[in-house]
Write a protein that holds these residues in place. Structure first.
Motif, PDB file in Angstrom:
ATOM      1  N   ARG A   1      25.271  36.580  48.322  1.00 49.97           N
ATOM      2  CA  ARG A   1      26.477  37.088  47.675  1.00 49.97           C
ATOM      3  C   ARG A   1      26.086  37.745  46.359  1.00 49.97           C
ATOM      4  NH1 ARG A   1      30.822  32.746  46.534  1.00 49.97           N
ATOM      5  NH2 ARG A   1      31.413  33.164  48.702  1.00 49.97           N
ATOM      6  N   ILE A   2      26.497  39.012  46.202  1.00 50.99           N
ATOM      7  CA  ILE A   2      26.179  39.766  44.998  1.00 50.99           C
ATOM      8  C   ILE A   2      27.314  39.682  43.982  1.00 50.99           C
ATOM      9  CG2 ILE A   2      25.623  42.046  44.070  1.00 50.99           C
ATOM     10  CD1 ILE A   2      23.389  40.809  45.766  1.00 50.99           C
ATOM     11  N   TYR A   3      28.524  39.959  44.435  1.00 50.37           N
ATOM     12  CA  TYR A   3      29.670  39.964  43.516  1.00 50.37           C
ATOM     13  C   TYR A   3      30.946  39.909  44.342  1.00 50.37           C
ATOM     14  CZ  TYR A   3      32.313  41.006  39.278  1.00 50.37           C
ATOM     15  OH  TYR A   3      33.150  40.921  38.206  1.00 50.37           O
ATOM     16  N   GLN A   4      31.985  39.289  43.767  1.00 51.18           N
ATOM     17  CA  GLN A   4      33.287  39.281  44.426  1.00 51.18           C
ATOM     18  C   GLN A   4      34.386  39.462  43.390  1.00 51.18           C
ATOM     19  OE1 GLN A   4      33.958  35.556  46.455  1.00 51.18           O
ATOM     20  NE2 GLN A   4      33.353  34.311  44.698  1.00 51.18           N
ATOM     21  N   HIS A   5      35.501  40.018  43.843  1.00 55.29           N
ATOM     22  CA  HIS A   5      36.620  40.276  42.941  1.00 55.29           C
ATOM     23  C   HIS A   5      37.894  40.350  43.775  1.00 55.29           C
ATOM     24  CE1 HIS A   5      38.610  41.652  39.307  1.00 55.29           C
ATOM     25  NE2 HIS A   5      39.161  42.639  39.989  1.00 55.29           N
ATOM     26  N   GLN A   6      39.027  40.035  43.148  1.00 58.54           N
ATOM     27  CA  GLN A   6      40.313  40.200  43.812  1.00 58.54           C
ATOM     28  C   GLN A   6      41.309  40.820  42.839  1.00 58.54           C
ATOM     29  OE1 GLN A   6      41.470  36.260  45.112  1.00 58.54           O
ATOM     30  NE2 GLN A   6      42.242  35.677  43.100  1.00 58.54           N
ATOM     31  N   SER A   7      42.248  41.591  43.377  1.00 56.04           N
ATOM     32  CA  SER A   7      43.261  42.235  42.541  1.00 56.04           C
ATOM     33  C   SER A   7      44.645  41.982  43.128  1.00 56.04           C
ATOM     34  CB  SER A   7      42.990  43.738  42.426  1.00 56.04           C
ATOM     35  OG  SER A   7      43.020  44.370  43.688  1.00 56.04           O
ATOM     36  N   LEU A   8      45.595  41.779  42.230  1.00 53.04           N
ATOM     37  CA  LEU A   8      46.972  41.503  42.619  1.00 53.04           C
ATOM     38  C   LEU A   8      47.575  42.725  43.303  1.00 53.04           C
ATOM     39  CD1 LEU A   8      49.212  39.288  42.306  1.00 53.04           C
ATOM     40  CD2 LEU A   8      49.915  40.496  40.223  1.00 53.04           C
ATOM     41  N   ILE A   9      48.165  42.523  44.464  1.00 51.68           N
ATOM     42  CA  ILE A   9      48.697  43.650  45.233  1.00 51.68           C
ATOM     43  C   ILE A   9      50.006  44.174  44.653  1.00 51.68           C
ATOM     44  CG2 ILE A   9      49.628  44.356  47.476  1.00 51.68           C
ATOM     45  CD1 ILE A   9      47.602  42.455  48.772  1.00 51.68           C
ATOM     46  N   ARG A  10      50.929  43.264  44.385  1.00 51.50           N
ATOM     47  CA  ARG A  10      52.248  43.682  43.883  1.00 51.50           C
ATOM     48  C   ARG A  10      52.281  43.547  42.372  1.00 51.50           C
ATOM     49  NH1 ARG A  10      52.235  40.948  48.402  1.00 51.50           N
ATOM     50  NH2 ARG A  10      53.337  41.729  50.250  1.00 51.50           N
ATOM     51  N   ARG A  11      52.156  44.686  41.699  1.00 57.42           N
ATOM     52  CA  ARG A  11      52.140  44.703  40.239  1.00 57.42           C
ATOM     53  C   ARG A  11      53.335  45.480  39.717  1.00 57.42           C
ATOM     54  NH1 ARG A  11      47.647  47.938  38.732  1.00 57.42           N
ATOM     55  NH2 ARG A  11      47.988  47.218  36.610  1.00 57.42           N
TER      56      ARG A  11
ATOM     57  N   LEU B   1      17.326  47.171  49.872  1.00 54.58           N
ATOM     58  CA  LEU B   1      18.209  46.151  50.431  1.00 54.58           C
ATOM     59  C   LEU B   1      19.283  46.773  51.307  1.00 54.58           C
ATOM     60  CD1 LEU B   1      18.878  43.944  47.244  1.00 54.58           C
ATOM     61  CD2 LEU B   1      17.012  43.749  48.906  1.00 54.58           C
ATOM     62  N   THR B   2      19.805  45.999  52.244  1.00 52.57           N
ATOM     63  CA  THR B   2      21.014  46.370  52.975  1.00 52.57           C
ATOM     64  C   THR B   2      22.187  45.652  52.315  1.00 52.57           C
ATOM     65  OG1 THR B   2      19.918  46.737  55.095  1.00 52.57           O
ATOM     66  CG2 THR B   2      22.260  46.203  55.163  1.00 52.57           C
ATOM     67  N   TYR B   3      23.260  46.393  52.040  1.00 49.85           N
ATOM     68  CA  TYR B   3      24.455  45.826  51.430  1.00 49.85           C
ATOM     69  C   TYR B   3      25.590  45.782  52.449  1.00 49.85           C
ATOM     70  CZ  TYR B   3      22.429  46.067  46.746  1.00 49.85           C
ATOM     71  OH  TYR B   3      21.652  45.868  45.632  1.00 49.85           O
ATOM     72  N   GLN B   4      26.573  44.944  52.171  1.00 46.67           N
ATOM     73  CA  GLN B   4      27.702  44.750  53.081  1.00 46.67           C
ATOM     74  C   GLN B   4      28.973  44.489  52.268  1.00 46.67           C
ATOM     75  OE1 GLN B   4      27.872  40.900  54.953  1.00 46.67           O
ATOM     76  NE2 GLN B   4      28.512  41.766  56.920  1.00 46.67           N
ATOM     77  N   LEU B   5      30.027  45.221  52.586  1.00 44.77           N
ATOM     78  CA  LEU B   5      31.334  44.996  51.961  1.00 44.77           C
ATOM     79  C   LEU B   5      32.216  44.175  52.896  1.00 44.77           C
ATOM     80  CD1 LEU B   5      32.325  48.412  50.330  1.00 44.77           C
ATOM     81  CD2 LEU B   5      32.275  46.198  49.164  1.00 44.77           C
ATOM     82  N   LEU B   6      32.762  43.087  52.373  1.00 43.42           N
ATOM     83  CA  LEU B   6      33.734  42.282  53.098  1.00 43.42           C
ATOM     84  C   LEU B   6      35.060  42.374  52.353  1.00 43.42           C
ATOM     85  CD1 LEU B   6      31.544  39.130  53.862  1.00 43.42           C
ATOM     86  CD2 LEU B   6      32.073  41.035  55.401  1.00 43.42           C
ATOM     87  N   ILE B   7      36.101  42.805  53.059  1.00 43.50           N
ATOM     88  CA  ILE B   7      37.409  43.060  52.449  1.00 43.50           C
ATOM     89  C   ILE B   7      38.483  42.271  53.185  1.00 43.50           C
ATOM     90  CG2 ILE B   7      39.088  44.819  51.809  1.00 43.50           C
ATOM     91  CD1 ILE B   7      36.437  45.218  50.397  1.00 43.50           C
ATOM     92  N   HIS B   8      39.388  41.680  52.410  1.00 46.23           N
ATOM     93  CA  HIS B   8      40.473  40.889  53.010  1.00 46.23           C
ATOM     94  C   HIS B   8      41.766  41.128  52.234  1.00 46.23           C
ATOM     95  CE1 HIS B   8      42.671  37.595  54.823  1.00 46.23           C
ATOM     96  NE2 HIS B   8      42.904  37.080  53.624  1.00 46.23           N
ATOM     97  N   VAL B   9      42.860  41.307  52.965  1.00 51.20           N
ATOM     98  CA  VAL B   9      44.188  41.430  52.366  1.00 51.20           C
ATOM     99  C   VAL B   9      44.955  40.142  52.627  1.00 51.20           C
ATOM    100  CG1 VAL B   9      46.369  42.698  52.357  1.00 51.20           C
ATOM    101  CG2 VAL B   9      44.225  43.934  52.638  1.00 51.20           C
ATOM    102  N   GLY B  10      45.303  39.435  51.556  1.00 54.39           N
ATOM    103  CA  GLY B  10      46.074  38.209  51.670  1.00 54.39           C
ATOM    104  C   GLY B  10      47.526  38.423  51.287  1.00 54.39           C
ATOM    105  N   ASP B  11      48.257  37.336  51.119  1.00 56.29           N
ATOM    106  CA  ASP B  11      49.665  37.442  50.755  1.00 56.29           C
ATOM    107  C   ASP B  11      49.849  38.033  49.363  1.00 56.29           C
ATOM    108  OD1 ASP B  11      50.432  36.351  53.161  1.00 56.29           O
ATOM    109  OD2 ASP B  11      50.490  34.297  52.394  1.00 56.29           O
ATOM    110  N   ARG B  12      48.913  37.735  48.445  1.00 56.37           N
ATOM    111  CA  ARG B  12      49.060  38.176  47.054  1.00 56.37           C
ATOM    112  C   ARG B  12      47.947  39.112  46.593  1.00 56.37           C
ATOM    113  NH1 ARG B  12      49.712  33.947  42.639  1.00 56.37           N
ATOM    114  NH2 ARG B  12      50.475  35.823  41.560  1.00 56.37           N
ATOM    115  N   TYR B  13      46.759  38.935  47.167  1.00 58.60           N
ATOM    116  CA  TYR B  13      45.603  39.634  46.609  1.00 58.60           C
ATOM    117  C   TYR B  13      44.854  40.465  47.643  1.00 58.60           C
ATOM    118  CZ  TYR B  13      46.111  36.521  42.564  1.00 58.60           C
ATOM    119  OH  TYR B  13      46.594  35.849  41.476  1.00 58.60           O
ATOM    120  N   LEU B  14      44.286  41.556  47.145  1.00 62.18           N
ATOM    121  CA  LEU B  14      43.257  42.300  47.866  1.00 62.18           C
ATOM    122  C   LEU B  14      41.926  41.742  47.383  1.00 62.18           C
ATOM    123  CD1 LEU B  14      42.251  44.724  49.600  1.00 62.18           C
ATOM    124  CD2 LEU B  14      42.320  46.087  47.500  1.00 62.18           C
ATOM    125  N   SER B  15      41.144  41.199  48.290  1.00 62.80           N
ATOM    126  CA  SER B  15      39.900  40.532  47.920  1.00 62.80           C
ATOM    127  C   SER B  15      38.707  41.285  48.494  1.00 62.80           C
ATOM    128  CB  SER B  15      39.882  39.091  48.444  1.00 62.80           C
ATOM    129  OG  SER B  15      40.974  38.358  47.919  1.00 62.80           O
TER     130      SER B  15
END
Length: 279
Positions: A51-61, A190-204
């Motif tokens: 794991r290199i880095y992770q972040h989430q942002s609020l969807i409804r602002r 290196l090989t990199y990989q993006l993992l993206i998920h949309v939840g009820d509140r956040y885009l992760s």
């Protein structure tokens, strides 16, 4: 009186201009591929080991007086686009292109009317709100040695007052299918990989890699303030990035990512403003 650009004459001329720009992009990409440019296209949702880095942002602002329905629609748009990027592998020498993965955001695909920016003012359009997606990716990529090869800003405008801001102002993106893209190239082994998920509140989002990076990165803002210049209020600040040796903690390099001088387009009564006089 300023003369209108061709694209500003009518909706028809705007569509003609848009199609022209899209065609030029397609031709340009075709030429790039003939010259050896390789776009990332392989997806694998099995996480790479590091794991290199992770972040989430609020969807409804809350964005000023913008209709919250557009925020609900954005949530739909993000949920449609996320699976098209989730798991993408960016191998050595490959270039990540947001629009080549997501494609055109049409109503036929289920995309809804969301917030867009047109002529430096809030507007709306089908598929609007996806700049939050590339904002997330850009913030993650800034914590890597990956090479950003295409990145558009919102032209020096501060459009909305802060609402739960987590990252420095000026690290956002502007995208428009397909000729305003967000792209980065992997010039590392290196090989990199993006993992993206949309939840009820956040885009992760999470970035993983085949092995650890040699350095870690810290992005921050300095000298942030609001100024009034000839009656106009501007948001100022400098975005910096430190490269740090994770073993010793030594700072290897400091670089300026962006210097902000953005015109504020919302009510400034609540701000502390410094009056600046130009000689």
């Amino acid at each position: 009186m300023n003369r209108k650009l061709f694209c500003q004459i009518s909706p028809l001329t705007y569509r003609i201009s848009t199609r022209k720009c899209q065609l030029i992009r397609n031709i340009s990409d075709g030429i790039c591929q003939l010259r050896g440019v390789r776009f990332a296209a392989t997806r694998d949702t099995n996480p790479l080991p590091t794991r290199i880095y992770q972040h989430q942002s609020l969807i409804r602002r809350k964005l000023g007086k913008v209709d919250m329905t557009l925020q609900e629609n954005k949530a739909v748009n993000l949920s449609l686009a996320a699976p098209l990027v989730n798991g993408i592998l960016i191998r050595p020498g490959e270039t990540f292109s947001f629009w080549r993965l997501v494609g055109d955001t049409t109503a036929e695909k289920g995309y809804k009317t969301g917030l867009t920016i047109a002529g430096n003012v809030p507007s709306q359009g089908i598929g609007g709100g996806l700049c939050q997606f590339t904002n997330l990716i850009h913030w993650i990529v800034l914590h890597t040695p990956l090479t950003i090869v295409e990145h558009h800003h919102h032209d020096g405008m501060d459009l909305f007052p802060d609402f739960g801001r987590q990252i420095p102002f000026g690290t956002g993106t502007s995208i428009l299918y397909n000729y305003k893209d967000y792209r980065f190239r992997n010039d590392t082994p290196l090989t990199y990989q993006l993992l993206i998920h949309v939840g009820d509140r956040y885009l992760s989002g999470e970035l993983r890699a085949s092995a650890p990076q040699p350095y870690r990165y810290h992005i921050y803002a300095e000298n942030e303030y609001f100024s009034r210049e000839d009656g106009v209020v501007y948001r100022n600040g400098t975005i910096l990035r430190d490269t740090i040796d994770p073993v010793t903690g030594n700072h290897i390099k400091r670089e300026t990512i962006r210097v902000n001088h953005a015109r504020v387009l919302y009510n400034t009564d609540h701000l502390t403003i410094i009056d600046v006089t130009h000689s």
